[in-house]
Write a protein that holds these residues in place. Sequence first.
Motif, PDB file in Angstrom:
ATOM      1  N   ALA A  93       0.757  -0.898   0.023  1.00  0.00           N
ATOM      2  CA  ALA A  93      -0.310  -0.047   0.444  1.00  0.00           C
ATOM      3  C   ALA A  93       0.651   1.458   0.123  1.00  0.00           C
ATOM      4  O   ALA A  93       0.409   2.313  -0.903  1.00  0.00           O
ATOM      5  N   THR A  94       1.886   1.040   0.843  1.00  0.00           N
ATOM      6  CA  THR A  94       2.569   2.422   0.658  1.00  0.00           C
ATOM      7  C   THR A  94       3.786   2.846  -0.290  1.00  0.00           C
ATOM      8  O   THR A  94       3.823   3.933  -1.210  1.00  0.00           O
ATOM      9  N   ALA A  95       4.126   1.714  -1.242  1.00  0.00           N
ATOM     10  CA  ALA A  95       4.513   1.530  -2.652  1.00  0.00           C
ATOM     11  C   ALA A  95       3.327   2.512  -3.233  1.00  0.00           C
ATOM     12  O   ALA A  95       3.692   3.344  -4.256  1.00  0.00           O
ATOM     13  N   ASN A  96       2.307   1.939  -3.105  1.00  0.00           N
ATOM     14  CA  ASN A  96       1.632   2.801  -4.075  1.00  0.00           C
ATOM     15  C   ASN A  96       0.799   4.511  -3.961  1.00  0.00           C
ATOM     16  O   ASN A  96      -0.291   4.558  -4.110  1.00  0.00           O
ATOM     17  N   SER A  97       1.595   4.301  -2.116  1.00  0.00           N
ATOM     18  CA  SER A  97       0.852   5.888  -2.139  1.00  0.00           C
ATOM     19  C   SER A  97       1.744   7.011  -2.537  1.00  0.00           C
ATOM     20  O   SER A  97       2.879   6.920  -2.618  1.00  0.00           O
ATOM     21  N   PRO A  98       0.858   7.976  -3.090  1.00  0.00           N
ATOM     22  CA  PRO A  98       2.354   8.758  -4.139  1.00  0.00           C
ATOM     23  C   PRO A  98       3.338   9.651  -2.389  1.00  0.00           C
ATOM     24  O   PRO A  98       2.959   9.731  -1.631  1.00  0.00           O
ATOM     25  N   GLU A  99       3.839   9.991  -3.209  1.00  0.00           N
ATOM     26  CA  GLU A  99       5.731  10.377  -2.970  1.00  0.00           C
ATOM     27  C   GLU A  99       4.992  11.777  -2.493  1.00  0.00           C
ATOM     28  O   GLU A  99       4.055  12.156  -3.206  1.00  0.00           O
ATOM     29  N   ALA A 100       6.152  12.258  -2.160  1.00  0.00           N
ATOM     30  CA  ALA A 100       6.285  13.390  -1.179  1.00  0.00           C
ATOM     31  C   ALA A 100       5.425  14.875  -2.876  1.00  0.00           C
ATOM     32  O   ALA A 100       5.056  15.250  -1.949  1.00  0.00           O
ATOM     33  N   TYR A 101       6.492  14.582  -3.181  1.00  0.00           N
ATOM     34  CA  TYR A 101       6.387  15.627  -4.337  1.00  0.00           C
ATOM     35  C   TYR A 101       4.882  16.440  -5.167  1.00  0.00           C
ATOM     36  O   TYR A 101       4.214  16.221  -5.692  1.00  0.00           O
ATOM     37  N   GLU A 102       4.216  14.064  -5.336  1.00  0.00           N
ATOM     38  CA  GLU A 102       2.998  14.128  -5.603  1.00  0.00           C
ATOM     39  C   GLU A 102       2.197  14.931  -5.189  1.00  0.00           C
ATOM     40  O   GLU A 102       1.164  15.491  -5.282  1.00  0.00           O
ATOM     41  N   ARG A 103       1.663  14.953  -3.974  1.00  0.00           N
ATOM     42  CA  ARG A 103       1.061  15.107  -3.384  1.00  0.00           C
ATOM     43  C   ARG A 103       1.300  17.127  -3.424  1.00  0.00           C
ATOM     44  O   ARG A 103       0.383  17.256  -2.974  1.00  0.00           O
ATOM     45  N   LEU A 104       2.479  17.109  -2.965  1.00  0.00           N
ATOM     46  CA  LEU A 104       1.817  18.585  -2.793  1.00  0.00           C
ATOM     47  C   LEU A 104       1.795  19.270  -4.272  1.00  0.00           C
ATOM     48  O   LEU A 104       1.091  20.163  -4.368  1.00  0.00           O
ATOM     49  N   LEU A 105       2.346  18.476  -4.748  1.00  0.00           N
ATOM     50  CA  LEU A 105       2.349  19.241  -6.981  1.00  0.00           C
ATOM     51  C   LEU A 105       0.499  19.501  -6.846  1.00  0.00           C
ATOM     52  O   LEU A 105      -0.359  20.119  -7.003  1.00  0.00           O
ATOM     53  N   HIS A 106      -0.091  18.247  -6.115  1.00  0.00           N
ATOM     54  CA  HIS A 106      -1.193  18.034  -6.159  1.00  0.00           C
ATOM     55  C   HIS A 106      -2.594  18.693  -4.976  1.00  0.00           C
ATOM     56  O   HIS A 106      -3.168  19.681  -5.396  1.00  0.00           O
TER      57      HIS A 106
END
Length: 494
Positions: free
Chosen positions: A416-429
Amino acid sequence: MSKEKIALFTIFGGTGDLAQRKLYPSLFKLYQKGYLKEHFAVIGTARRPWTNEHYHGVITDSLASLNADPATVAKFAGHFYYQSHDVTDAQHYVTLKQLSEKLDAQYGLQGNRIFYLAMAPNFFGTIAQHLRSENILTPNGFNRVIIEKPFGHDFESAKELNDQLTATFNENQIYRIDHYLGKEMIQNISAIRFGNNIWESLWNNRYISNVQVTLSEKLGVEERAVYYDNSGALRDMVQNHILQILSLLTMDQPVEFTEKDIDVEKVKALRSLRPLKPEEVATNFVRGQYAADGDVKAYRNEDKISPDSNTDTFVAGKVMIDNFRWSGVPFYVRTGKRLADKFTRIDVVFKRPIVNIFNHDDVRENDDAATSLAPNVLTINVEPTEGVELRMNAKALGQGFATTPVKLNFAHDAAATANSPEAYERLLHDALNGDATNFTHWKEVAYSWKFVDVIQKYWDEHTPDFPNYRPGSMGPDASDELLRQDGHEWIYKE
Ligand SMILES: NC(=O)c1ccc[n+]([C@@H]2O[C@H](COP(=O)([O-])OP(=O)(O)OC[C@H]3O[C@@H](n4cnc5c(N)ncnc54)[C@H](OP(=O)(O)O)[C@@H]3O)[C@@H](O)[C@H]2O)c1
């Protein structure tokens, strides 16, 4: 309602390391999830005279490790445009504006703009000034600027940088990245604290003995040598990431879980940091620099590092917070390079029971009545494991009656953590959504620098005894002594 976001990204520093390693893969993941679809375009700019075709190749290469469908990658890369541009040359902004307007019409971007400054901060002022003077900001749609650390190297330079940015952008248009705020378990601090009465009701100086925050790195200075040698661990990690984590751990409950309310509470927490007097620095903060060990070079022998560098590659410190909730509770923080392992964790150490009824003789003979009971520790594992652990005392299995510490353990499932977004993806979103909750606001930056500046100034005026720790250890002995003098010890040991 469609989840698709509409924007033109202009990435200054589009040929750089950050863009290739973090930004392009993160934008691609947003594309795969449908947050970016038809109505987005990216202009990458830097001085290198690349063509669009070459740029598409770079984008494709940056996604190689994701093993994505080549047709999807090609379609995604088709939204990228390269413009060779020296940020100090005003003429180039005219071309940039023309290209932006053309792409806006072509992709239906509604005047929405995100400017990502993935470059050295000394260019931020120039870029912001030209974006204004060349009328690149749009009157309709949103205009947001995302900037990278470091935000200044002390309070004065941070203020100057902020003044330059705010001449063009309002505070609510400025998104200062602190990628720790994009991490799953850092965001989880608020859920753990405010979602559980058992924790929030104990989250104060009546029940908590001390709190320990460790950001430990195994690698040395690597390719960031020139930047790092001018910064050091205090500026690179404590001023931003560690003080941000502390603010989330110590803030009072926000009225609502909104950007504005959270910022109010974080600022109050950072304002309450007890400022150190110069003469208190040496007893409250420890600095270190790694020595050589076998094949591992000493910091001073690393490429591009001066042989007499006094830069700190390790910091440990005791931070006090002067308010009703935290008065008397030490917050111990530490971070460094070439330490025993790579991990980030927070240990909240609770006070021991007042009396140890299981060992009454001990109680009568010993002033510290509960010494033989281990304290409860709530550990928030930020990385690489993402989860929460609680150490408590229970009866040891078998005959007789002895107590022993046991652990309750929760860890997110690795898949589940491997599929969860990385920091930069979350922050860009978040930036696309106009949500700056997980970005650093100016007042937070200002209070953090003011706290750190006293320490840095004292260190600059006193010559350290470097090198002073062995690679693979958890820093100099003085870091252990810092806690020992208060009757505490680091929960995580080598
Ligand atoms: N890399 C990371 O993991 C990381 C992590 C945290 C923070 N940061 C921060 O992110 C920012 C970028 O870091 P980075 O590692 O990507 O740096 P980098 O690899 O050195 O990239 C710098 C970029 O700036 C461009 N550039 C330099 N001078 C220019 C000029 N006069 N006009 C136009 N473009 C110019 C370079 O391209 P040309 O040479 O083609 O012009 C390059 O694209 C920095 O603020 C850094 O502190 C990076």
